[in-house]
Design an enzyme around this catalytic site. Structure first.
Site, PDB file in Angstrom:
ATOM      1  N   THR A 156       2.714 -12.036   8.373  1.00 34.93           N
ATOM      2  CA  THR A 156       2.084 -13.309   8.063  1.00 34.93           C
ATOM      3  C   THR A 156       1.301 -13.835   9.256  1.00 34.93           C
ATOM      4  O   THR A 156       1.519 -13.408  10.399  1.00 34.93           O
ATOM      5  CB  THR A 156       3.145 -14.327   7.615  1.00 34.93           C
ATOM      6  OG1 THR A 156       2.479 -15.485   7.094  1.00 34.93           O
ATOM      7  CG2 THR A 156       4.051 -14.716   8.764  1.00 34.93           C
TER       8      THR A 156
ATOM      9  N   GLN B  23      11.936   2.876  -3.716  1.00 29.56           N
ATOM     10  CA  GLN B  23      12.463   3.361  -4.993  1.00 29.56           C
ATOM     11  C   GLN B  23      12.274   2.336  -6.104  1.00 29.56           C
ATOM     12  O   GLN B  23      12.156   2.691  -7.278  1.00 29.56           O
ATOM     13  CB  GLN B  23      13.939   3.762  -4.869  1.00 29.56           C
ATOM     14  CG  GLN B  23      14.886   2.656  -4.463  1.00 29.56           C
ATOM     15  CD  GLN B  23      15.081   2.574  -2.953  1.00 29.56           C
ATOM     16  OE1 GLN B  23      14.185   2.924  -2.193  1.00 29.56           O
ATOM     17  NE2 GLN B  23      16.246   2.110  -2.534  1.00 29.56           N
TER      18      GLN B  23
ATOM     19  N   ASP C 106       3.735 -23.054   1.035  1.00 30.05           N
ATOM     20  CA  ASP C 106       4.795 -22.074   0.796  1.00 30.05           C
ATOM     21  C   ASP C 106       5.685 -22.486  -0.371  1.00 30.05           C
ATOM     22  O   ASP C 106       6.262 -21.625  -1.047  1.00 30.05           O
ATOM     23  CB  ASP C 106       5.644 -21.906   2.056  1.00 30.05           C
ATOM     24  CG  ASP C 106       4.950 -21.069   3.118  1.00 30.05           C
ATOM     25  OD1 ASP C 106       3.975 -20.368   2.769  1.00 30.05           O
ATOM     26  OD2 ASP C 106       5.358 -21.123   4.290  1.00 30.05           O
TER      27      ASP C 106
ATOM     28  N   TYR D 258       8.475  -7.528  -7.452  1.00 32.27           N
ATOM     29  CA  TYR D 258       9.412  -7.164  -6.399  1.00 32.27           C
ATOM     30  C   TYR D 258       9.690  -8.390  -5.543  1.00 32.27           C
ATOM     31  O   TYR D 258       8.766  -9.056  -5.059  1.00 32.27           O
ATOM     32  CB  TYR D 258       8.863  -6.035  -5.528  1.00 32.27           C
ATOM     33  CG  TYR D 258       9.877  -5.573  -4.497  1.00 32.27           C
ATOM     34  CD1 TYR D 258      10.908  -4.719  -4.867  1.00 32.27           C
ATOM     35  CD2 TYR D 258       9.826  -6.025  -3.189  1.00 32.27           C
ATOM     36  CE1 TYR D 258      11.864  -4.312  -3.946  1.00 32.27           C
ATOM     37  CE2 TYR D 258      10.772  -5.621  -2.256  1.00 32.27           C
ATOM     38  CZ  TYR D 258      11.790  -4.768  -2.641  1.00 32.27           C
ATOM     39  OH  TYR D 258      12.742  -4.381  -1.738  1.00 32.27           O
TER      40      TYR D 258
ATOM     41  N   HIS E 123       8.759 -16.530  10.693  1.00 29.25           N
ATOM     42  CA  HIS E 123       8.782 -15.498   9.655  1.00 29.25           C
ATOM     43  C   HIS E 123       9.177 -14.138  10.223  1.00 29.25           C
ATOM     44  O   HIS E 123       9.775 -13.325   9.524  1.00 29.25           O
ATOM     45  CB  HIS E 123       7.406 -15.382   8.987  1.00 29.25           C
ATOM     46  CG  HIS E 123       7.191 -16.363   7.886  1.00 29.25           C
ATOM     47  ND1 HIS E 123       7.828 -16.273   6.674  1.00 29.25           N
ATOM     48  CD2 HIS E 123       6.407 -17.468   7.819  1.00 29.25           C
ATOM     49  CE1 HIS E 123       7.432 -17.276   5.893  1.00 29.25           C
ATOM     50  NE2 HIS E 123       6.585 -18.016   6.563  1.00 29.25           N
TER      51      HIS E 123
ATOM     52  N   GLU F  88     -32.253  10.431 -16.867  1.00 31.81           N
ATOM     53  CA  GLU F  88     -30.966  10.908 -16.367  1.00 31.81           C
ATOM     54  C   GLU F  88     -30.561  12.231 -17.008  1.00 31.81           C
ATOM     55  O   GLU F  88     -29.423  12.681 -16.831  1.00 31.81           O
ATOM     56  CB  GLU F  88     -29.896   9.834 -16.613  1.00 31.81           C
ATOM     57  CG  GLU F  88     -30.183   8.550 -15.837  1.00 31.81           C
ATOM     58  CD  GLU F  88     -29.084   7.500 -15.989  1.00 31.81           C
ATOM     59  OE1 GLU F  88     -28.166   7.715 -16.803  1.00 31.81           O
ATOM     60  OE2 GLU F  88     -29.148   6.475 -15.295  1.00 31.81           O
TER      61      GLU F  88
ATOM     62  N   GLU G 214      -4.711 -15.359   6.805  1.00 31.94           N
ATOM     63  CA  GLU G 214      -3.962 -15.592   5.567  1.00 31.94           C
ATOM     64  C   GLU G 214      -3.910 -17.086   5.272  1.00 31.94           C
ATOM     65  O   GLU G 214      -4.186 -17.534   4.153  1.00 31.94           O
ATOM     66  CB  GLU G 214      -2.552 -15.028   5.726  1.00 31.94           C
ATOM     67  CG  GLU G 214      -1.628 -15.291   4.538  1.00 31.94           C
ATOM     68  CD  GLU G 214      -0.191 -14.907   4.838  1.00 31.94           C
ATOM     69  OE1 GLU G 214       0.594 -14.787   3.865  1.00 31.94           O
ATOM     70  OE2 GLU G 214       0.171 -14.757   6.024  1.00 31.94           O
TER      71      GLU G 214
ATOM     72  N   ASN H  24       8.571  -4.933   2.765  1.00 28.01           N
ATOM     73  CA  ASN H  24       8.429  -4.365   4.102  1.00 28.01           C
ATOM     74  C   ASN H  24       7.407  -3.222   4.094  1.00 28.01           C
ATOM     75  O   ASN H  24       6.715  -2.979   3.108  1.00 28.01           O
ATOM     76  CB  ASN H  24       9.786  -3.905   4.633  1.00 28.01           C
ATOM     77  CG  ASN H  24      10.438  -2.868   3.721  1.00 28.01           C
ATOM     78  OD1 ASN H  24       9.767  -2.216   2.921  1.00 28.01           O
ATOM     79  ND2 ASN H  24      11.747  -2.717   3.844  1.00 28.01           N
TER      80      ASN H  24
END
Length: 850
Positions: free
Chosen positions: A228, A182, A352, A118, A253, A406, A318, A205
Site C-alpha cells: 500500500t 491454492q 478504508d 479472496y 499496514h 484485407e 494508490e 500476499n
C-alpha cells in the site's frame, strides 16, 4: 517533472512476483489436476489444518454473526450501506445506437454468473475486505458469490469469526476455508467442493498475486495488489498533526508501505517530522511503522502546487490526499491516482472504512492505467447487432472494398449471398420461429400483456411488404418494439367476471353525494386542484387507521400510477425490481416502462411464498424494490406477516406490499400496515377500485414513511389528481361503512364457489380476494371459449391450465356455475377414458387445492 525524470528517485517497494510464480506454479497445476484432494493437502501443509471439505458449514456462519460484537456489527452495517450507496450508480445502463434506417447496435451489460472473493487473514482479519469486494458483485447482479479465506488453527480450522460474520451479514452462504495460491486455483479450476468462478477479486500476499497473474485468462482477475502507499500534497495551510497521523496510519499496514509527503513549504516538512516522533513512538505497531517510514518514504519539496501535481501524477499513488488551498480544484486536475481525498477532513482511513468508495485500489504506479475495484469488474458489455435487408444492402459496397483490401473474399460473399448487386434481396425459405411445445404451441412463459393489441404499422418488426412502413413509423424505444399493451378483453356479454370489479354499483345516496361534490368542484375548474390532495389524504389516513396521518399517505390516479411513481423514484436505469410470479402482470410492465430491470422470482406450488426462499432471492439479486402482492393477483393467496417481515429485514431497498384486495381477506388484521412503524422502507399500496366499487374513478393510494412521500413528490406530475377525482373519493370515504357492507357478501360467495369448484373435481386456490383461480385444464382456452359462448366472460391469466373468475352477484355466479357445468360435460371438456371432466383433480400438476 516527468515520469521519466523521476524514475528511480521516488521511493516505492518493488514486488517481484517472478520467484513466487515459480513456487506457486506446481501448486496451481496440482489443484487443476487433483482438485479438492490437492487443496486439502496444501491447506494442511501451509495452514496446519486438515479439513475434509473446504466448505464452511452454515452453522459456523450463523454462530459468527450471532457472536459479533454489537458495535462492530453496527459499524459493518453502516459501512455496507455506504458502499452500496456509492456503487449502485456504477451499474451501467444499456443503450441503443441507431446507425441508420434498419440498422442499430444495442449494448447490454451482463453480470458474470459466478464470482470468487479472496479475503486475506495475515496479522489480523480484514472483514472490511469482505464488504469492499462482495457488495460491488452484488450490485452488478452476480448470481453466485463465493468467498475464500485462510483457515485458522486457533478457530477450529475455520476462517476468522469476523470474516465469517461479515459474509453472513451480506447474505453470503458459500465460504471456503482455503488460503493462498491454492484458493485462487480452486476458484479458477473448480473442485468437488467449489464450482469454478468467472472472476476472482480480493487482495493477498505475493503468492496470491502471483497465482492471479498465472491464472489470468483461465479466470478473470482484478488488479494485482502490491504494498500500500500514500502521497500527500500539502501547503502552508495544512495541519502537521493530521499529516503525521495519516503517514503513520498508512505505514502500519506493513514494512513495505510507501509514504510520500509533497509540499511547497519547507517549514511544514520540519513540523511534520517533529509530529511524527511522538506519534510513531505511541503507535501500536511502531516497529512496522518505523520500518516503512525508513524504507520507502520521503518528503519532496516543490516550488508550487503545479509541480506537486506533476510529482504525484508521475508516482501515480494508490491514495492521494490533498491538504492545501483550493484542494477541490487541485483534485479535479489529478490524472493518476487510485483515489483522491480532498481536504483536511477526508483522511485515507475514511476511505478504508466509511467513505463508501472502494478501498481495493491500484498500487505500484498502476493507477496510470488501472482503476479501483467497481461494479464494472463483475460485468461485461455485449453488443447486439440488428440489421434489415435494406440497411445491409446500403453497407455492402463498403464491405466489398474493405474485404478486398484485407483479402477476405468469404466475408464479402457472406454479405452478397444476402443482398445481391443493386441491393436485390434473394428469396429465402421461412425458418421456424422458436421452440414449439405439445400440440404445435410454443412453450408457456408468463404473459407480459393481456388481450389483443391494436394493429399499428411501423412499431414492430416489419412483415411482408411492410419494410417501408416500418421506416416511416415513429422511432419507438427498442425495448418496446413488438410489445402489446396491457388490458383485459372488454366484451359485451351478459356476465362479465374477468376484471375483479365490485359487481354492485354505488348506492343512490352515494351517487347523489358524489354528484353534489363534483358539482361543487366544477365551479372552480378554472383553478388547479389541491396539488397535494391533503384533505383526501387525511380522509384516507383516518380510514386506514394504525395511527397514520396525512403525511404518511399518498394518492394518485389508480394504484398503477402509484406503482409507476414508486418505480420512477426508486427504480430506473441501472436498478432492478424483484417480484414473485405468478403475480400482478402490471408490475413488470411498469418496471420496463421506467427502465427498471425486472427479476422474476417464483412462488411455491401452492402459490404461497416460503420466507427462506424469498430472502435468498433478495440477497442474491439485491434489488432496489421488492414487490409482494397480498392477497395475490391472480391466485388470491395472502402472505403471512412473517414472510413480509423476513423480506423487509433482508431487502436493501424498498419493499412494496400491494394490498389491492386487502378488504376481502379473511384475516383483516394481517395487513402490512401494522409493520410500517418498524420498517421505514416499507410501502403498502391500496386501491378504491375494488371494495369501494370505484373502479371508474381511478383512485389508488399508499401508506409509507413521510420520507417516501417526499421522494414521490419529486416524480409526480403537477396537479396529477383532478378536483373531480378528489371530490369523488372523499364522498366515497364518507360512505365507507355502507360500501364495505357488500364485501362480506362477496367473501361468502367466494368461499362457497371454492367449495363448489372442488366438488366438481377441479383445483381451486384458496382466495383472500374477490376472485378465484381454478383449473387445471388440459386446454384452458377451450374452457374459456366455452364459457364465453354461453355468455360468461372470465380471465385467461396465471399459470397454464388455470382460469380466474371474479366474484359477481348471486345471479351472475349462478350463471357461471351453470355455464361451467355445461362446458365440463361437453365433449371439449371431457377427460380421456378412465377420468372425468378433462380437468386435474385437486393437488395434481402443482395445483393449489388444499
Amino acid at each position: 517533472m516527468t515520469r521519466e525524470k523521476l524514475a528511480g528517485v521516488l521511493p516505492r517497494a518493488a514486488l517481484d512476483t517472478a520467484v513466487a510464480l515459480e513456487q506457486i506454479r506446481p501448486v496451481c497445476e496440482d489443484v487443476r489436476d487433483r482438485g479438492a484432494a490437492a487443496v486439502r493437502e496444501y491447506t494442511a501443509r501451509f495452514d496446519g489444518v486438515d479439513l475434509p471439505t473446504s466448505r464452511v458449514p452454515a452453522w459456523a456462519l450463523a454462530d459468527a454473526l450471532a457472536g459479533l460484537d454489537p458495535r462492530l456489527r453496527a459499524a459493518l452495517e453502516e459501512m455496507a450501506r455506504r458502499v452500496r450507496l456509492v456503487h449502485e450508480p456504477q451499474r451501467p445502463a444499456g443503450h441503443v445506437t441507431t446507425i441508420g434506417d434498419g440498422a442499430q447496435v444495442t449494448e447490454r451489460y451482463v453480470p458474470v454468473n459466478r464470482a470468487g472473493v479472496y479475503v486475506p487473514a495475515g496479522q489480523v482479519p480484514l472483514p472490511s475486505s469482505v464488504i469492499m469486494n462482495v457488495i460491488p458483485a452484488q450490485v452488478a447482479g452476480v448470481g453466485q458469490i463465493a468467498v475464500a479465506s485462510p483457515p485458522r488453527p486457533d478457530h477450529g480450522g475455520l476462517p476468522a469469526p469476523a470474516i465469517l460474520a461479515a459474509c453472513a451479514l451480506l447474505g453470503i452462504d458459500e465460504v471456503h476455508a482455503v488460503g493462498g495460491a491454492q484458493a485462487v486455483a480452486m476458484f479458477a479450476y473448480g473442485t468437488a467442493d467449489c464450482a469454478p468462478v468467472d472472476v476472482v477479486t480480493g487482495p493477498g500476499n505475493a503468492y496470491v498475486t502471483a497465482a492471479k497473474r498465472l491464472l489470468a485468462g483461465t479466470v478473470g482477475v482484478d488488479a494485482e495488489a502490491g504494498p500500500t502507499e500514500i502521497a500527500i500534497i500539502a501547503d502552508h495551510t495544512a495541519d502537521p498533526r493530521f499529516l503525521a497521523a495519516d503517514l503513520v496510519a498508512q505505514a502500519e499496514h506493513g514494512p513495505l508501505a510507501a509514504c510520500l509527503l509533497i509540499t511547497t513549504d519547507p517549514a511544514l516538512a520540519e513540523r511534520t517530522e517533529a509530529e511524527l516522533r511522538p506519534q510513531v513512538a505511541s503507535a501500536r505497531h511502531r516497529d512496522t511503522v518505523r520500518a516503512a517510514l525508513a524504507g520507502q518514504s520521503a518528503c519532496v519539496l516543490v516550488d508550487d502546487t503545479e509541480a506537486a501535481l506533476a510529482v504525484s501524477d508521475a508516482w501515480a499513488p494508490e491514495h492521494l490526499e490533498i491538504q492545501a488551498e483550493d484542494a477541490a480544484g487541485l483534485a479535479a486536475r489529478v490524472r493518476n491516482a487510485g483515489a483522491v481525498f480532498v481536504g483536511r477532513y477526508a483522511p485515507v482511513s475514511l476511505g478504508d472504512y466509511l467513505a463508501g468508495s472502494n478501498h481495493v485500489l491500484p498500487t505500484g504506479g498502476t493507477a496510470r492505467h488501472t482503476a479501483g475495484l467497481s461494479v464494472l469488474a463483475f460485468m461485461r458489455g455485449i453488443h447486439v447487432v440488428e440489421c434489415s435487408a435494406a440497411a445491409l444492402a446500403e453497407a455492402a459496397p463498403h464491405i466489398d472494398a474493405l474485404g478486398a483490401a484485407e483479402d477476405l473474399a468469404a466475408h464479402v460473399a457472406a454479405v452478397r449471398i444476402r443482398v445481391g448487386p443493386g441491393g436485390r434481396t434473394p428469396w429465402n425459405p421461412p425458418l421456424a420461429q422458436g421452440p414449439v411445445g405439445p400440440g404445435g404451441r410454443p412453450p408457456w412463459t408468463p404473459p407480459l400483456a393481456q388481450g389483443p393489441a391494436p394493429a399499428s404499422r411501423g412499431l414492430g418488426p416489419a412483415g411482408p411488404g411492410e419494410q417501408a412502413a416500418s421506416r416511416d413509423g415513429p422511432p419507438i424505444r427498442a425495448d418496446l418494439v413488438g410489445r402489446a399493451p396491457y388490458g383485459a378483453p372488454q366484451l359485451d356479454v351478459p356476465v362479465r367476471l374477468n376484471t375483479n370489479e365490485n359487481p354492485y354499483p354505488p348506492p343512490p345516496a352515494l351517487v347523489e353525494r358524489i354528484t353534489g361534490a363534483v358539482a361543487g368542484a366544477a365551479g372552480s375548474l378554472n383553478r388547479y386542484p389541491d396539488r397535494d390532495a391533503m384533505a383526501l389524504r387525511a380522509d384516507l389516513a383516518a380510514y386506514l387507521g394504525h395511527g397514520l396521518t396525512a403525511r404518511e399517505v399518498w394518492a394518485a390516479n389508480g394504484s398503477n400510477e402509484i406503482i409507476q411513481q414508486l418505480l420512477q423514484a426508486f427504480g430506473g436505469p441501472g436498478r432492478s425490481a424483484l417480484g414473485f410470479e405468478p403475480s400482478y402482470a402490471m408490475h413488470p410492465l411498469i418496471a420496463r416502462a421506467t427502465g427498471t430491470r425486472w427479476i422474476r422470482g417464483a412462488r411455491d406450488a401452492d402459490f404461497g411464498l416460503d420466507p427462506d426462499a424469498a430472502v435468498r432471492a433478495v440477497r442474491e439479486h439485491r434489488p432496489g424494490l421488492v414487490f409482494l402482492t397480498s392477497p395475490n393477483n391472480p391466485t388470491g393467496t395472502a402472505l403471512p406477516l412473517a414472510v413480509i417481515e423476513a423480506v423487509c429485514r433482508a431487502a436493501p431497498g424498498m419493499v412494496v406490499v400491494d394490498e389491492a384486495y386487502a378488504e376481502f381477506a379473511r384475516d383483516g388484521a394481517g395487513t402490512a400496515l401494522a409493520l410500517l412503524a418498524r420498517y421505514p422502507r416499507l410501502v403498502v399500496t391500496r386501491t378504491m377500485s375494488k371494495a369501494f366499487a370505484l373502479a371508474g374513478a381511478r383512485v389508488g393510494y399508499l401508506a409509507a414513511d413521510p420520507a417516501v412521500i417526499d421522494a414521490l413528490q419529486l416524480v409526480r406530475l403537477p396537479y396529477h389528481l383532478s378536483a373531480q377525482t378528489q371530490a369523488t373519493a372523499r364522498a366515497a370515504l364518507a360512505h365507507a361503512a355502507e360500501l364495505l357492507a357488500t364485501v362480506a357478501g362477496l367473501r361468502s360467495e367466494r368461499d362457497g364457489l371454492v367449495v363448489w369448484l372442488r366438488g366438481q373435481g377441479l383445483a381451486a386456490a384458496d382466495s383472500d380476494a374477490n376472485f378465484v383461480l381454478f383449473g387445471e385444464f388440459a386446454d384452458s382456452h377451450s374452457v374459456w371459449q366455452g364459457l364465453l359462448d354461453r355468455g360468461v366472460l372470465v380471465r385467461e391469466t396465471g399459470p397454464p391450465g388455470w382460469l380466474r373468475v371474479s366474484i359477481g352477484t348471486p345471479a351472475e355466479m349462478g350463471a357461471f356455475r351453470a355455464a361451467l357445468t355445461e362446458v365440463l360435460d361437453s365433449t371439449q371438456g371431457r377427460r380421456p377414458p378412465g377420468g372425468s371432466r378433462g380437468v386435474a383433480p385437486p393437488g395434481q400438476h402443482g395445483g393449489a387445492a388444499r
